[in-house]
Write a protein that holds these residues in place. Structure first.
Motif, PDB file in Angstrom:
ATOM      1  N   LEU A   1       3.573  -0.643  14.454  1.00  0.00           N
ATOM      2  CA  LEU A   1       2.238  -0.344  13.927  1.00  0.00           C
ATOM      3  C   LEU A   1       2.263   0.744  12.845  1.00  0.00           C
ATOM      4  O   LEU A   1       1.231   1.094  12.297  1.00  0.00           O
ATOM      5  CB  LEU A   1       1.292   0.079  15.064  1.00  0.00           C
ATOM      6  CG  LEU A   1       0.963  -0.982  16.112  1.00  0.00           C
ATOM      7  CD1 LEU A   1      -0.024  -0.439  17.129  1.00  0.00           C
ATOM      8  CD2 LEU A   1       0.406  -2.257  15.460  1.00  0.00           C
ATOM      9  N   ILE A   2       3.436   1.282  12.557  1.00  0.00           N
ATOM     10  CA  ILE A   2       3.566   2.267  11.478  1.00  0.00           C
ATOM     11  C   ILE A   2       4.236   1.590  10.286  1.00  0.00           C
ATOM     12  O   ILE A   2       5.371   1.135  10.378  1.00  0.00           O
ATOM     13  CB  ILE A   2       4.399   3.486  11.929  1.00  0.00           C
ATOM     14  CG1 ILE A   2       3.735   4.164  13.136  1.00  0.00           C
ATOM     15  CG2 ILE A   2       4.553   4.478  10.780  1.00  0.00           C
ATOM     16  CD1 ILE A   2       4.573   5.271  13.758  1.00  0.00           C
ATOM     17  N   VAL A   3       3.510   1.490   9.183  1.00  0.00           N
ATOM     18  CA  VAL A   3       4.031   0.818   7.985  1.00  0.00           C
ATOM     19  C   VAL A   3       4.090   1.820   6.837  1.00  0.00           C
ATOM     20  O   VAL A   3       3.089   2.478   6.508  1.00  0.00           O
ATOM     21  CB  VAL A   3       3.165  -0.397   7.582  1.00  0.00           C
ATOM     22  CG1 VAL A   3       3.809  -1.142   6.411  1.00  0.00           C
ATOM     23  CG2 VAL A   3       2.958  -1.340   8.761  1.00  0.00           C
ATOM     24  N   ASN A   4       5.273   1.942   6.238  1.00  0.00           N
ATOM     25  CA  ASN A   4       5.468   2.861   5.120  1.00  0.00           C
ATOM     26  C   ASN A   4       5.355   2.121   3.791  1.00  0.00           C
ATOM     27  O   ASN A   4       6.100   1.182   3.527  1.00  0.00           O
ATOM     28  CB  ASN A   4       6.851   3.516   5.226  1.00  0.00           C
ATOM     29  CG  ASN A   4       6.965   4.750   4.365  1.00  0.00           C
ATOM     30  OD1 ASN A   4       6.324   5.760   4.627  1.00  0.00           O
ATOM     31  ND2 ASN A   4       7.774   4.680   3.328  1.00  0.00           N
ATOM     32  N   LEU A   5       4.404   2.527   2.974  1.00  0.00           N
ATOM     33  CA  LEU A   5       4.181   1.890   1.664  1.00  0.00           C
ATOM     34  C   LEU A   5       5.038   2.559   0.589  1.00  0.00           C
ATOM     35  O   LEU A   5       5.284   3.763   0.643  1.00  0.00           O
ATOM     36  CB  LEU A   5       2.710   1.998   1.264  1.00  0.00           C
ATOM     37  CG  LEU A   5       1.695   1.066   1.930  1.00  0.00           C
ATOM     38  CD1 LEU A   5       1.525   1.382   3.407  1.00  0.00           C
ATOM     39  CD2 LEU A   5       0.349   1.177   1.240  1.00  0.00           C
ATOM     40  N   LYS A   6       5.452   1.762  -0.398  1.00  0.00           N
ATOM     41  CA  LYS A   6       6.242   2.319  -1.507  1.00  0.00           C
ATOM     42  C   LYS A   6       5.368   3.170  -2.411  1.00  0.00           C
ATOM     43  O   LYS A   6       5.784   4.218  -2.909  1.00  0.00           O
ATOM     44  CB  LYS A   6       6.877   1.187  -2.326  1.00  0.00           C
ATOM     45  CG  LYS A   6       7.988   0.449  -1.588  1.00  0.00           C
ATOM     46  CD  LYS A   6       8.503  -0.699  -2.444  1.00  0.00           C
ATOM     47  CE  LYS A   6       9.528  -1.538  -1.675  1.00  0.00           C
ATOM     48  NZ  LYS A   6       9.919  -2.738  -2.430  1.00  0.00           N
ATOM     49  N   THR A   7       4.146   2.689  -2.681  1.00  0.00           N
ATOM     50  CA  THR A   7       3.208   3.412  -3.541  1.00  0.00           C
ATOM     51  C   THR A   7       1.803   3.305  -2.960  1.00  0.00           C
ATOM     52  O   THR A   7       1.503   2.378  -2.211  1.00  0.00           O
ATOM     53  CB  THR A   7       3.185   2.834  -4.972  1.00  0.00           C
ATOM     54  OG1 THR A   7       2.917   1.420  -4.898  1.00  0.00           O
ATOM     55  CG2 THR A   7       4.487   3.063  -5.701  1.00  0.00           C
ATOM     56  N   VAL A   8       0.953   4.246  -3.332  1.00  0.00           N
ATOM     57  CA  VAL A   8      -0.431   4.240  -2.853  1.00  0.00           C
ATOM     58  C   VAL A   8      -1.257   3.344  -3.777  1.00  0.00           C
ATOM     59  O   VAL A   8      -1.954   3.812  -4.676  1.00  0.00           O
ATOM     60  CB  VAL A   8      -1.006   5.676  -2.814  1.00  0.00           C
ATOM     61  CG1 VAL A   8      -2.417   5.681  -2.223  1.00  0.00           C
ATOM     62  CG2 VAL A   8      -0.102   6.578  -1.992  1.00  0.00           C
ATOM     63  N   THR A   9      -1.170   2.031  -3.571  1.00  0.00           N
ATOM     64  CA  THR A   9      -1.899   1.079  -4.407  1.00  0.00           C
ATOM     65  C   THR A   9      -2.585   0.035  -3.542  1.00  0.00           C
ATOM     66  O   THR A   9      -2.234  -0.161  -2.373  1.00  0.00           O
ATOM     67  CB  THR A   9      -0.945   0.335  -5.374  1.00  0.00           C
ATOM     68  OG1 THR A   9       0.028  -0.382  -4.596  1.00  0.00           O
ATOM     69  CG2 THR A   9      -0.249   1.300  -6.316  1.00  0.00           C
ATOM     70  N   TYR A  10      -3.557  -0.638  -4.122  1.00  0.00           N
ATOM     71  CA  TYR A  10      -4.292  -1.688  -3.422  1.00  0.00           C
ATOM     72  C   TYR A  10      -3.326  -2.805  -2.996  1.00  0.00           C
ATOM     73  O   TYR A  10      -3.385  -3.295  -1.865  1.00  0.00           O
ATOM     74  CB  TYR A  10      -5.382  -2.255  -4.347  1.00  0.00           C
ATOM     75  CG  TYR A  10      -6.234  -3.310  -3.687  1.00  0.00           C
ATOM     76  CD1 TYR A  10      -7.427  -2.973  -3.065  1.00  0.00           C
ATOM     77  CD2 TYR A  10      -5.845  -4.652  -3.679  1.00  0.00           C
ATOM     78  CE1 TYR A  10      -8.219  -3.939  -2.440  1.00  0.00           C
ATOM     79  CE2 TYR A  10      -6.617  -5.620  -3.059  1.00  0.00           C
ATOM     80  CZ  TYR A  10      -7.795  -5.259  -2.446  1.00  0.00           C
ATOM     81  OH  TYR A  10      -8.565  -6.212  -1.829  1.00  0.00           O
ATOM     82  N   GLU A  11      -2.442  -3.195  -3.897  1.00  0.00           N
ATOM     83  CA  GLU A  11      -1.508  -4.298  -3.634  1.00  0.00           C
ATOM     84  C   GLU A  11      -0.591  -3.985  -2.451  1.00  0.00           C
ATOM     85  O   GLU A  11      -0.377  -4.821  -1.571  1.00  0.00           O
ATOM     86  CB  GLU A  11      -0.661  -4.600  -4.886  1.00  0.00           C
ATOM     87  CG  GLU A  11      -1.440  -5.163  -6.065  1.00  0.00           C
ATOM     88  CD  GLU A  11      -2.306  -4.153  -6.779  1.00  0.00           C
ATOM     89  OE1 GLU A  11      -3.278  -4.584  -7.446  1.00  0.00           O
ATOM     90  OE2 GLU A  11      -2.055  -2.930  -6.649  1.00  0.00           O
ATOM     91  N   GLU A  12      -0.056  -2.758  -2.439  1.00  0.00           N
ATOM     92  CA  GLU A  12       0.822  -2.354  -1.338  1.00  0.00           C
ATOM     93  C   GLU A  12       0.052  -2.292  -0.018  1.00  0.00           C
ATOM     94  O   GLU A  12       0.569  -2.652   1.038  1.00  0.00           O
ATOM     95  CB  GLU A  12       1.448  -0.986  -1.638  1.00  0.00           C
ATOM     96  CG  GLU A  12       2.623  -1.036  -2.582  1.00  0.00           C
ATOM     97  CD  GLU A  12       3.882  -1.596  -1.932  1.00  0.00           C
ATOM     98  OE1 GLU A  12       4.262  -1.125  -0.856  1.00  0.00           O
ATOM     99  OE2 GLU A  12       4.482  -2.513  -2.513  1.00  0.00           O
ATOM    100  N   GLY A  13      -1.207  -1.843  -0.101  1.00  0.00           N
ATOM    101  CA  GLY A  13      -2.051  -1.780   1.090  1.00  0.00           C
ATOM    102  C   GLY A  13      -2.326  -3.152   1.670  1.00  0.00           C
ATOM    103  O   GLY A  13      -2.284  -3.356   2.892  1.00  0.00           O
ATOM    104  N   ALA A  14      -2.577  -4.126   0.781  1.00  0.00           N
ATOM    105  CA  ALA A  14      -2.843  -5.501   1.225  1.00  0.00           C
ATOM    106  C   ALA A  14      -1.603  -6.108   1.870  1.00  0.00           C
ATOM    107  O   ALA A  14      -1.684  -6.777   2.908  1.00  0.00           O
ATOM    108  CB  ALA A  14      -3.293  -6.341   0.034  1.00  0.00           C
TER     109      ALA A  14
END
Length: 343
Positions: free
Chosen positions: A221-234
């Motif tokens: 349940l912990i997901v690390n995003l590469k960048t703080v963007t809408y695409e990465e969030g989706a």
């Protein structure tokens, strides 16, 4: 036709038949020059279109009246507000602000730091790029007595001024709110490296809130995003929604990530907040535009910008440098809106 050229104090001196040193002093209101001469010089300078070369003056004095701001981007509402706080404070003291964007690239940050140093800025305010692990490129400022302030995204181990919020407490509050709404499988969408303390502290708050309320830590349940963007969030949201047991709550480390989670959930027919409660971070304008309105954590960006600029200005003007310290804003709060309000 004569080619346009910059007017210099030599041109003004020639026109008024005065020494260049007299012109220079008159433009600076030097007490050795009479009021009459000062008025005459300034009037002539204005008529001729003279513009002072602040960079050249700065190079002669080994500084400019400029504060360098090195940030990931100007497009994020939080950083725009931060810049506004810096600019208003700097301008009141007669300082200009030069803004440079790293676009979250370590290489660009290194290059831009060199440019700021070469430009003889009087001080530097920086929020680290997402890729940055090594901050040695900022040492050139400290070694040469140029005040340096890290703000928001700050390194853990660099002995200089920092302006931050209590990210741990904010992460704890956000997670606790979801628990109070009845969530038991709370996901965390985080970003960045463990090098900086911003996202790692929010995550630590999330983990401790789970522990204190006897909820298990579920790694998937912990997901690390590469960048703080809408695409990465989706992308991260879809990963969570594909799980056999999907989350019933999401704490996102930024509002744009939370907004992408809301819209991704809606596309998949997941009801918000009944089936999935979501809270973001920053209180960006988009949080009140999205349907349903997004619950979020406040983040005093303009105040942080003002505090950063005040540290720089105080250390420029003082011969005795302040001891390095950290300013922590504690006044973050949970703004409860429709995206998480179940009770």
């Amino acid at each position: 036709m004569e080619e346009n050229k910059d007017i210099t104090i030599y041109d003004i001196a020639e026109k008024l038949n005065l020494a260049t040193s007299t012109i220079s002093r008159a433009l600076k209101d030097h007490p050795s020059i009479s009021d009459k001469t000062i008025k005459k010089v300034k009037k002539t300078a204005e008529e001729m279109g003279y513009v002072p070369n602040t960079l050249a003056a700065g190079l002669r004095g080994n500084k400019t009246n400029t504060i360098g701001v090195l940030i990931p981007t100007v497009t994020q509402p939080f950083l725009s507000s931060l810049i506004s706080g810096i600019e208003i404070t700097a301008q009141k003291s007669g300082y200009n602000v030069i803004i440079m964007q790293s676009h979250d690239s370590y290489e660009e940050e290194v290059s831009l730091a060199k440019s700021l140093y070469s430009s003889r800025v009087s001080g530097v305010i920086s929020s680290l790029a997402m890729e940055t692990r090594d901050t040695s490129h900022f040492q050139q400022f400290v070694s040469n007595n140029i005040p340096l302030v890290f703000v928001d995204r700050v390194p853990k181990d660099f002995n200089t001024f920092r302006v931050i919020i209590d990210n741990y407490a904010a992460g704890y509050k956000a997670t606790k709110h979801l628990i109070e709404q009845g969530c038991t499988r709370i996901a965390h969408l985080t970003a960045g490296s463990e090098f900086g303390n911003l996202y790692s502290e929010r995550k630590r708050g999330y983990l401790d809130a789970l522990k204190d309320h006897n909820l298990p830590l579920i790694e998937e349940l912990i997901v690390n995003l590469k960048t703080v963007t809408y695409e990465e969030g989706a992308k991260a949201s879809n990963k969570l929604f594909d799980l056999e047991l999907r989350p019933d709550g999401i704490f996102a480390s930024g509002d744009i990530i939370a907004v992408s989670a809301i819209q991704t959930a809606k596309k998949r027919g997941i009801k918000i907040p009944e089936e999935l409660a979501i809270i973001g971070f920053n209180n960006d304008p988009i949080s009140q535009i999205i349907d349903p309105n997004l619950s979020t954590i406040t983040h005093p960006a303009a105040k942080m910008g003002k505090a950063s600029a005040e540290i720089i200005l105080k250390n420029i003007k003082s011969n005795k440098k302040d001891e390095v310290k950290e300013i922590t804003f504690l006044n973050t709060e949970v703004l409860v809106r429709e995206s998480s309000k179940r009770i």
